[in-house]
Design a protein around this motif. Structure first.
Motif, PDB file in Angstrom:
ATOM      1  N   GLU A  99      -3.495   5.655   8.680  1.00 35.61           N
ATOM      2  CA  GLU A  99      -4.518   5.030   9.523  1.00 35.61           C
ATOM      3  C   GLU A  99      -5.351   4.043   8.711  1.00 35.61           C
ATOM      4  O   GLU A  99      -5.635   2.922   9.163  1.00 35.61           O
ATOM      5  N   ASN A 100      -5.751   4.437   7.509  1.00 37.72           N
ATOM      6  CA  ASN A 100      -6.559   3.573   6.663  1.00 37.72           C
ATOM      7  C   ASN A 100      -5.805   2.285   6.345  1.00 37.72           C
ATOM      8  O   ASN A 100      -6.358   1.174   6.417  1.00 37.72           O
ATOM      9  N   ALA A 101      -4.513   2.429   6.002  1.00 36.62           N
ATOM     10  CA  ALA A 101      -3.704   1.257   5.666  1.00 36.62           C
ATOM     11  C   ALA A 101      -3.503   0.359   6.877  1.00 36.62           C
ATOM     12  O   ALA A 101      -3.589  -0.878   6.777  1.00 36.62           O
ATOM     13  N   ALA A 102      -3.237   0.956   8.038  1.00 39.28           N
ATOM     14  CA  ALA A 102      -2.856   0.168   9.210  1.00 39.28           C
ATOM     15  C   ALA A 102      -3.987  -0.741   9.686  1.00 39.28           C
ATOM     16  O   ALA A 102      -3.772  -1.929   9.968  1.00 39.28           O
ATOM     17  N   TRP A 103      -5.208  -0.185   9.800  1.00 40.01           N
ATOM     18  CA  TRP A 103      -6.264  -1.050  10.331  1.00 40.01           C
ATOM     19  C   TRP A 103      -6.628  -2.147   9.346  1.00 40.01           C
ATOM     20  O   TRP A 103      -6.961  -3.284   9.754  1.00 40.01           O
ATOM     21  N   LEU A 132       0.862  -1.177   0.000  1.00 40.61           N
ATOM     22  CA  LEU A 132       0.000   0.000   0.000  1.00 40.61           C
ATOM     23  C   LEU A 132       0.901   1.231   0.000  1.00 40.61           C
ATOM     24  O   LEU A 132       1.795   1.356   0.840  1.00 40.61           O
ATOM     25  N   VAL A 133       0.674   2.134  -0.941  1.00 43.16           N
ATOM     26  CA  VAL A 133       1.518   3.321  -1.100  1.00 43.16           C
ATOM     27  C   VAL A 133       0.819   4.501  -0.440  1.00 43.16           C
ATOM     28  O   VAL A 133      -0.379   4.739  -0.656  1.00 43.16           O
ATOM     29  N   ALA A 134       1.566   5.272   0.365  1.00 46.53           N
ATOM     30  CA  ALA A 134       0.949   6.310   1.186  1.00 46.53           C
ATOM     31  C   ALA A 134       1.775   7.587   1.174  1.00 46.53           C
ATOM     32  O   ALA A 134       2.964   7.589   0.844  1.00 46.53           O
ATOM     33  N   GLY A 135       1.123   8.687   1.571  1.00 45.30           N
ATOM     34  CA  GLY A 135       1.818   9.955   1.736  1.00 45.30           C
ATOM     35  C   GLY A 135       2.340  10.526   0.438  1.00 45.30           C
ATOM     36  O   GLY A 135       1.790  10.298  -0.638  1.00 45.30           O
ATOM     37  N   ASP A 136       3.444  11.279   0.527  1.00 44.35           N
ATOM     38  CA  ASP A 136       3.991  11.963  -0.645  1.00 44.35           C
ATOM     39  C   ASP A 136       4.500  11.007  -1.704  1.00 44.35           C
ATOM     40  O   ASP A 136       4.693  11.398  -2.850  1.00 44.35           O
ATOM     41  N   ALA A 137       4.751   9.756  -1.359  1.00 44.52           N
ATOM     42  CA  ALA A 137       5.116   8.773  -2.377  1.00 44.52           C
ATOM     43  C   ALA A 137       3.954   8.502  -3.314  1.00 44.52           C
ATOM     44  O   ALA A 137       4.147   8.093  -4.460  1.00 44.52           O
ATOM     45  N   TYR A 165      -8.498   0.132   0.337  1.00 37.32           N
ATOM     46  CA  TYR A 165      -7.537   1.204   0.624  1.00 37.32           C
ATOM     47  C   TYR A 165      -7.342   2.054  -0.620  1.00 37.32           C
ATOM     48  O   TYR A 165      -7.376   3.287  -0.560  1.00 37.32           O
ATOM     49  N   HIS A 166      -7.126   1.401  -1.747  1.00 38.83           N
ATOM     50  CA  HIS A 166      -6.979   2.172  -2.997  1.00 38.83           C
ATOM     51  C   HIS A 166      -8.259   2.939  -3.311  1.00 38.83           C
ATOM     52  O   HIS A 166      -8.214   4.129  -3.639  1.00 38.83           O
ATOM     53  N   ALA A 167      -9.400   2.285  -3.200  1.00 32.02           N
ATOM     54  CA  ALA A 167     -10.669   2.935  -3.555  1.00 32.02           C
ATOM     55  C   ALA A 167     -10.883   4.199  -2.718  1.00 32.02           C
ATOM     56  O   ALA A 167     -11.289   5.247  -3.239  1.00 32.02           O
ATOM     57  N   GLU A 168     -10.602   4.116  -1.430  1.00 28.92           N
ATOM     58  CA  GLU A 168     -10.884   5.240  -0.533  1.00 28.92           C
ATOM     59  C   GLU A 168      -9.819   6.324  -0.585  1.00 28.92           C
ATOM     60  O   GLU A 168     -10.115   7.517  -0.710  1.00 28.92           O
ATOM     61  N   ARG A 169      -8.557   5.936  -0.488  1.00 31.25           N
ATOM     62  CA  ARG A 169      -7.515   6.946  -0.380  1.00 31.25           C
ATOM     63  C   ARG A 169      -7.136   7.545  -1.735  1.00 31.25           C
ATOM     64  O   ARG A 169      -6.677   8.688  -1.804  1.00 31.25           O
ATOM     65  N   HIS A 170      -7.333   6.821  -2.822  1.00 32.17           N
ATOM     66  CA  HIS A 170      -7.121   7.411  -4.139  1.00 32.17           C
ATOM     67  C   HIS A 170      -8.187   8.475  -4.398  1.00 32.17           C
ATOM     68  O   HIS A 170      -7.896   9.558  -4.931  1.00 32.17           O
ATOM     69  N   ALA A 171      -9.425   8.194  -3.997  1.00 32.08           N
ATOM     70  CA  ALA A 171     -10.486   9.197  -4.123  1.00 32.08           C
ATOM     71  C   ALA A 171     -10.182  10.408  -3.260  1.00 32.08           C
ATOM     72  O   ALA A 171     -10.420  11.561  -3.660  1.00 32.08           O
ATOM     73  N   ALA A 172      -9.654  10.184  -2.051  1.00 27.97           N
ATOM     74  CA  ALA A 172      -9.282  11.302  -1.181  1.00 27.97           C
ATOM     75  C   ALA A 172      -8.180  12.135  -1.815  1.00 27.97           C
ATOM     76  O   ALA A 172      -8.206  13.373  -1.759  1.00 27.97           O
ATOM     77  N   LEU A 178       0.810  16.479   4.620  1.00 27.67           N
ATOM     78  CA  LEU A 178       1.019  15.570   5.738  1.00 27.67           C
ATOM     79  C   LEU A 178      -0.296  15.132   6.365  1.00 27.67           C
ATOM     80  O   LEU A 178      -0.462  13.969   6.739  1.00 27.67           O
ATOM     81  N   ASN A 179      -1.259  16.037   6.483  1.00 22.11           N
ATOM     82  CA  ASN A 179      -2.542  15.653   7.074  1.00 22.11           C
ATOM     83  C   ASN A 179      -3.186  14.500   6.314  1.00 22.11           C
ATOM     84  O   ASN A 179      -3.694  13.545   6.904  1.00 22.11           O
ATOM     85  N   SER A 180      -3.145  14.567   4.983  1.00 20.89           N
ATOM     86  CA  SER A 180      -3.705  13.483   4.185  1.00 20.89           C
ATOM     87  C   SER A 180      -2.868  12.212   4.321  1.00 20.89           C
ATOM     88  O   SER A 180      -3.404  11.103   4.363  1.00 20.89           O
ATOM     89  N   GLY A 181      -1.540  12.378   4.410  1.00 17.99           N
ATOM     90  CA  GLY A 181      -0.675  11.215   4.554  1.00 17.99           C
ATOM     91  C   GLY A 181      -0.932  10.450   5.836  1.00 17.99           C
ATOM     92  O   GLY A 181      -0.901   9.210   5.857  1.00 17.99           O
ATOM     93  N   VAL A 182      -1.198  11.149   6.929  1.00 17.13           N
ATOM     94  CA  VAL A 182      -1.496  10.476   8.196  1.00 17.13           C
ATOM     95  C   VAL A 182      -2.797   9.693   8.090  1.00 17.13           C
ATOM     96  O   VAL A 182      -2.918   8.574   8.609  1.00 17.13           O
ATOM     97  N   LEU A 183      -3.781  10.250   7.380  1.00 12.23           N
ATOM     98  CA  LEU A 183      -5.034   9.515   7.199  1.00 12.23           C
ATOM     99  C   LEU A 183      -4.848   8.330   6.261  1.00 12.23           C
ATOM    100  O   LEU A 183      -5.533   7.308   6.405  1.00 12.23           O
ATOM    101  N   ASP A 184      -3.916   8.418   5.297  1.00 11.83           N
ATOM    102  CA  ASP A 184      -3.510   7.231   4.528  1.00 11.83           C
ATOM    103  C   ASP A 184      -3.010   6.151   5.482  1.00 11.83           C
ATOM    104  O   ASP A 184      -3.386   4.972   5.374  1.00 11.83           O
TER     105      ASP A 184
END
Length: 552
Positions: free
Chosen positions: A312-316, A287-292, A334-341, A304-310
């Motif tokens: 949390e979504n990935a971790a649980w 799962l790819v998160a944050g500025d990457a 994870y992709h469906a939700e955080r890519h939309a975000a 950074l705010n969005s990256g932290v929510l990435d």
């Protein structure tokens, strides 16, 4: 290095997104190995400073949110000026009773230091500096990364990986077969951290369009702890910081803002903004998160705010798959939700940058007309875009969300407001009392322990599916809070049953108790899971190494 009987989850990158992911995974009882190419932490510059209320709430789950709020500068008002005239200001709504302020400004270095302290105290997290990832392979059993270290090449294996090594991640994206399309904005921006005394500015964010001391461009000023202020100037594309300092221009530029008072420059840099998004944020077990995964302009503090929510979504989701509480297909959400975000963040920040840096003469004329009319016309003020500030994304279209036709999502809320509670929205936070649990004092603390079902006064207790040892809690709203606060914050009816996800987002609002187990199953991808994509081919880093991407 710490060894564990269970295989670890790998976290690639020890920045704040990686630190958060590692601590949240450990909170669910999983061993974690964090790999970072740097030889050690590099506390240079304040970097990302503006932390949003709901991100502080996530960090509170790993023990640092309250301390960050205490150390940082709290601000509740955002003021916008055109030249020397204030156009408008606004404050931020809270439908519940969060203990955290809307925004806190604190240096990223201080955030990282606090997170490092928590990591050092966790026996489940093993941080390995000086490990540059040069190859990545995965199959149906796990992920193996090859790292270059001072002692030679090593291979580290885990069941899954959360990849968050920051913006300079071209090599990793190439290993995963990802593209990173987008655009770079032409104008440059000068950023300075300055220590000085500015009475009355300590609790406000100020944005200036076309001030006389930066004609034709913008200036953003944020208060920080210890009488420090972050100032961003929009400057021409050919701006030369070294020449500016040598000529005394930087000192003059600062004095035009702070006046003829003593000041100290703590850090300065010049950068360009980028707007980019990977084509996928999940590749098999990675799962790819944050500025990457995504880059946006900082006007709105959505990086950074969005990256932290990435994180949390990935971790649980990784934790629930590892624990056997959910199938591997949960990771596709994870992709469906955080890519939309991320797309939402890019839409918002791109609109801001178009207003800040018009591309055509027509756009420039339109902006000037809006700014001039905004002094007296409320309708024009609504068109002034100095950056819509960070907010949690609403998962209304997620495959995990059960829609409620009686609670349709009305769309993006007004600036500074929060959406009405509905399926997909982050639940409002409120004080609660749980018998025998003095450690739980807020609704979101309770929700982040597993799956939570809230019952109205007249709602029957539902039969839940057999989920093994997955933590599931059922509570009546009136028992959690006998006052009207929680009831009113939710807008809950007496016959309703609310299902909350482990990240405190609302999965469903129902009136039929028979529908509750179906909604719980859907929230865990046990019911009609989305089809996962194929695993990426094994790849190694290109011989030339990663292509640098300017740091934001």
């Amino acid at each position: 290095m710490t060894s564990h009987p269970e295989p670890p989850v790998l976290v690639l990158g020890a920045g704040p997104v990686g630190q958060t992911a590692a601590l949240l995974l450990a909170r669910w009882g999983l061993p974690v190995v964090v790999l970072d190419a740097r030889p050690a932490r590099d506390p240079v510059g304040s970097k990302a400073i503006c932390q949003q209320r709901d991100v502080l709430d996530v960090w509170d789950a790993v023990g640092v949110g309250a301390e960050l709020a205490r150390r940082g500068v709290t601000w509740t008002t955002a003021r916008t000026f055109h030249r020397d005239r204030e156009l408008f200001s606004f404050t931020f709504a809270d439908r519940g009773r969060s203990p955290f302020p809307p925004f806190v400004n604190v240096s990223q270095c201080e955030t990282e230091a606090l997170l490092d302290e928590r990591i050092a105290a966790s026996p489940l997290v093993d941080v390995r500096w000086g490990h540059r990832v040069t190859g990545l392979e995965q199959d149906t059993d796990g992920v193996t990364v090859t790292c270059e270290t001072a002692d030679g090449e090593v291979r580290v294996t885990g069941t899954h990986a959360v990849a968050c090594p920051g913006p300079r991640s071209d090599a990793l994206r190439s290993m995963l077969g990802l593209t990173f399309p987008g655009e770079s904005f032409e104008d440059s921006f000068l950023i300075c951290d300055i220590r000085t005394d500015l009475p009355g500015w300590e609790t406000e964010r100020r944005f200036y369009f076309d001030p006389e001391w930066n004609p034709g461009r913008q200036v953003l000023i944020h208060p920080c702890p210890d009488s420090t202020f972050r100032i961003d100037w929009q400057v021409p594309p050919d701006f030369d910081l070294a020449a500016e300092e040598a000529s005394g221009g930087l000192d003059r530029r600062i004095r035009q803002v702070v006046g003829d008072r003593p000041h100290e420059v703590l850090w300065r840099s010049v950068y360009r903004f980028h707007s980019r998004l990977v084509d996928r944020m999940r590749v098999g077990r990675v799962l790819v998160a944050g500025d990457a995964a995504h880059l946006v302009s900082p006007f709105g503090a959505r990086g950074l705010n969005s990256g932290v929510l990435d994180a949390e979504n990935a971790a649980w989701k990784v934790a629930f798959v590892r624990r056997g509480w959910a199938p591997e297909e949960l990771l596709e959400s994870y992709h469906a939700e955080r890519h939309a975000a991320a797309r939402e963040n890019i839409d918002v920040t791109t609109a801001t940058m178009r207003f800040l840096v018009p591309h055509t003469e027509e756009e420039a004329r339109h902006r000037l007309d809006v700014l001039e009319r905004a002094a007296t016309d409320p309708a024009a003020r609504a068109q002034v875009d100095s950056g819509r500030l960070a907010e949690p994304f609403w998962y209304v279209d997620s495959p995990l969300t059960t829609p409620d036709p009686t609670r349709p999502f009305p769309g993006r809320p007004a600036r500074g407001d929060v959406p009405v509670p509905a399926p997909g929205v982050l639940v409002p936070d409120c004080p609660v009392t749980v018998p025998g649990r003095p450690d739980v004092v807020r609704l979101r603390q309770l929700a982040r322990e597993g799956v939570t079902v809230l019952l109205g006064d007249d709602a029957p207790v539902p039969d839940l599916p057999d989920l093994g040892d997955l933590p599931v809690a059922v509570h009546r709203v009136a028992e959690l809070d006998p006052t009207p606060v929680l009831h009113e914050a939710l807008g809950a009816r007496a016959d309703e049953l609310w299902v909350l996800r482990p990240d405190a987002h609302i999965a469903a609002v129902l009136t039929d108790p028979v529908a509750v187990p179906v909604a719980v199953s859907r929230a865990l991808a046990l019911e009609g899971p989305p089809c996962p994509p194929p695993l990426a081919r094994s790849r190694r880093a290109p011989a030339r190494g990663p292509v640098p991407v300017p740091t934001i």
